[in-house]
Design a protein around this motif. Structure first.
Motif, PDB file in Angstrom:
ATOM      1  N   ILE A 122       0.978  -1.097  -0.135  1.00  0.00           N
ATOM      2  CA  ILE A 122       0.254   0.088   0.019  1.00  0.00           C
ATOM      3  C   ILE A 122       0.866   1.225   0.113  1.00  0.00           C
ATOM      4  N   ALA A 123       0.794   2.100  -1.032  1.00  0.00           N
ATOM      5  CA  ALA A 123       1.743   3.263  -1.069  1.00  0.00           C
ATOM      6  C   ALA A 123       0.555   4.243  -0.887  1.00  0.00           C
ATOM      7  N   LEU A 124       1.075   5.332   0.116  1.00  0.00           N
ATOM      8  CA  LEU A 124       0.252   6.679   0.136  1.00  0.00           C
ATOM      9  C   LEU A 124       1.142   7.665   0.017  1.00  0.00           C
ATOM     10  N   ILE A 125       0.692   8.577  -1.077  1.00  0.00           N
ATOM     11  CA  ILE A 125       1.587   9.585  -1.663  1.00  0.00           C
ATOM     12  C   ILE A 125       0.815  10.804  -1.539  1.00  0.00           C
ATOM     13  N   ALA A 126       1.912  11.695  -0.929  1.00  0.00           N
ATOM     14  CA  ALA A 126       1.428  12.988  -0.693  1.00  0.00           C
ATOM     15  C   ALA A 126       1.253  13.931  -1.863  1.00  0.00           C
ATOM     16  N   LEU A 127       0.084  14.236  -2.262  1.00  0.00           N
ATOM     17  CA  LEU A 127      -0.147  15.150  -3.530  1.00  0.00           C
ATOM     18  C   LEU A 127      -1.547  15.842  -3.225  1.00  0.00           C
ATOM     19  N   PRO A 128      -1.297  16.604  -2.232  1.00  0.00           N
ATOM     20  CA  PRO A 128      -2.572  17.803  -1.901  1.00  0.00           C
ATOM     21  C   PRO A 128      -2.757  18.643  -3.216  1.00  0.00           C
ATOM     22  N   GLY A 129      -3.933  18.893  -3.513  1.00  0.00           N
ATOM     23  CA  GLY A 129      -4.235  19.808  -4.828  1.00  0.00           C
ATOM     24  C   GLY A 129      -4.013  19.263  -6.013  1.00  0.00           C
ATOM     25  N   VAL A 130      -3.544  17.965  -6.241  1.00  0.00           N
ATOM     26  CA  VAL A 130      -3.396  17.398  -7.496  1.00  0.00           C
ATOM     27  C   VAL A 130      -4.673  16.742  -7.934  1.00  0.00           C
ATOM     28  N   ALA A 131      -5.215  17.101  -9.097  1.00  0.00           N
ATOM     29  CA  ALA A 131      -6.363  16.297  -9.679  1.00  0.00           C
ATOM     30  C   ALA A 131      -5.952  15.146 -10.151  1.00  0.00           C
ATOM     31  N   PRO A 132      -6.914  14.204  -9.945  1.00  0.00           N
ATOM     32  CA  PRO A 132      -6.802  12.768 -10.462  1.00  0.00           C
ATOM     33  C   PRO A 132      -6.373  12.410 -11.812  1.00  0.00           C
ATOM     34  N   GLY A 133      -6.700  13.464 -12.637  1.00  0.00           N
ATOM     35  CA  GLY A 133      -6.524  13.261 -14.135  1.00  0.00           C
ATOM     36  C   GLY A 133      -5.269  13.920 -14.645  1.00  0.00           C
ATOM     37  N   ASP A 134      -4.410  14.374 -13.361  1.00  0.00           N
ATOM     38  CA  ASP A 134      -3.289  14.959 -13.621  1.00  0.00           C
ATOM     39  C   ASP A 134      -2.138  13.804 -13.197  1.00  0.00           C
ATOM     40  N   VAL A 135      -2.328  12.562 -12.904  1.00  0.00           N
ATOM     41  CA  VAL A 135      -1.569  11.781 -12.487  1.00  0.00           C
ATOM     42  C   VAL A 135      -1.594  10.525 -13.586  1.00  0.00           C
ATOM     43  N   GLU A 136      -0.354   9.799 -13.536  1.00  0.00           N
ATOM     44  CA  GLU A 136       0.004   8.741 -14.631  1.00  0.00           C
ATOM     45  C   GLU A 136       0.652   7.795 -13.346  1.00  0.00           C
ATOM     46  N   ILE A 137       0.400   6.470 -13.574  1.00  0.00           N
ATOM     47  CA  ILE A 137       0.695   5.464 -12.674  1.00  0.00           C
ATOM     48  C   ILE A 137       1.188   4.234 -13.457  1.00  0.00           C
ATOM     49  N   SER A 138       2.539   3.853 -13.333  1.00  0.00           N
ATOM     50  CA  SER A 138       2.765   2.609 -14.014  1.00  0.00           C
ATOM     51  C   SER A 138       3.634   1.920 -13.137  1.00  0.00           C
ATOM     52  N   VAL A 139       3.441   0.574 -13.106  1.00  0.00           N
ATOM     53  CA  VAL A 139       4.498  -0.500 -12.501  1.00  0.00           C
ATOM     54  C   VAL A 139       5.131  -1.377 -13.684  1.00  0.00           C
ATOM     55  N   LEU A 140       6.329  -1.360 -13.735  1.00  0.00           N
ATOM     56  CA  LEU A 140       7.213  -2.160 -14.481  1.00  0.00           C
ATOM     57  C   LEU A 140       8.156  -2.951 -13.822  1.00  0.00           C
ATOM     58  N   GLY A 141       8.000  -4.290 -13.578  1.00  0.00           N
ATOM     59  CA  GLY A 141       8.875  -5.010 -12.759  1.00  0.00           C
ATOM     60  C   GLY A 141       8.466  -4.850 -11.283  1.00  0.00           C
ATOM     61  N   ARG A 142       9.538  -4.263 -10.579  1.00  0.00           N
ATOM     62  CA  ARG A 142       9.821  -3.870  -9.240  1.00  0.00           C
ATOM     63  C   ARG A 142       9.618  -2.374  -9.172  1.00  0.00           C
ATOM     64  N   THR A 143       9.586  -1.718 -10.280  1.00  0.00           N
ATOM     65  CA  THR A 143       9.627  -0.270 -10.214  1.00  0.00           C
ATOM     66  C   THR A 143       8.186   0.337 -10.610  1.00  0.00           C
ATOM     67  N   LEU A 144       7.833   1.133  -9.285  1.00  0.00           N
ATOM     68  CA  LEU A 144       6.566   2.052  -9.415  1.00  0.00           C
ATOM     69  C   LEU A 144       6.806   3.402  -9.809  1.00  0.00           C
ATOM     70  N   GLU A 145       6.208   3.911 -10.614  1.00  0.00           N
ATOM     71  CA  GLU A 145       6.424   5.419 -11.141  1.00  0.00           C
ATOM     72  C   GLU A 145       5.236   6.014 -11.240  1.00  0.00           C
TER      73      GLU A 145
END
Length: 139
Positions: free
Chosen positions: A54-77
Motif C-alpha cells: 500500500i503506497a500513500l503518496i502526498a499529492l494535495p491539490g493534484v487532480a486525479p486526471g493529472d496523475v499517471e501510474i505505472s508498474v514495471l517489474g519492481r519499479t513503481l512510477e
C-alpha cells in the motif's frame, strides 16, 4: 573559552545551519520556468501486508486526471502535474512552499510481480494498492 564565547559560538553555528537549511529548501522547491521539466518528487509511505503493498503518496491539490501510474517489474512510477489554483494565478507570490509543476516519483518495490489493484485519492494523498504476485505472497 569563556561561557559567553561558547554561547555566542553555538548561537552563530545554529544560525548558520538554519540559513543553510533555508537555502537548500529554496533550491529544492524552486518553481521551474521550463514547461515539461520534472521539478519535484512527492513524499511516499509504503506499507506491506500479507497480500499487497500500500503506497500513500502526498499529492494535495493534484487532480486525479493529472496523475499517471505505472508498474514495471519492481519499479513503481507516479508522474503528474500540480497546477497553481486558478484563484492565485497572476497574484504576487510572497511565500511558495508547496511545490508546483511537474513531479516524478520512482522507486523499487520490495519484490517484483506486483500489479496495481486499486487507486484513489484520500485526504490529499494518492492511495495505491499493489497486489503481490501469487509467488511473492506465499513467502
Amino acid at each position: 573559552m569563556a561561557f559567553g564565547e561558547i554561547e555566542r559560538w553555538m548561537w552563530a553555528d545554529a544560525c548558520e545551519l538554519l540559513a543553510r537549511a533555508e537555502r537548500l529548501h529554496r533550491q529544492f522547491f524552486t518553481p521551474l520556468a521550463v514547461e515539461g521539466t520534472i521539478g519535484w518528487s512527492p513524499p511516499v509511505d509504503l506499507y506491506e501486508t500479507e497480500n499487497e503493498f500500500i503506497a500513500l503518496i502526498a499529492l494535495p491539490g493534484v487532480a486525479p486526471g493529472d496523475v499517471e501510474i505505472s508498474v514495471l517489474g519492481r519499479t513503481l512510477e507516479v508522474r503528474g502535474h500540480r497546477r497553481l489554483p486558478a484563484l492565485v494565478r497572476g497574484a504576487a507570490i510572497h511565500r511558495l512552499e508547496i511545490p508546483q509543476g511537474r513531479f516524478l516519483l520512482r522507486f523499487n518495490l520490495p519484490e517484483a510481480g506486483s500489479a496495481l489493484a486499486a487507486q484513489g485519492f484520500e485526504d490529499g494523498c494518492l492511495l495505491l494498492r499493489l497486489a503481490k504476485s501469487a509467488q511473492g505472497a506465499k513467502r
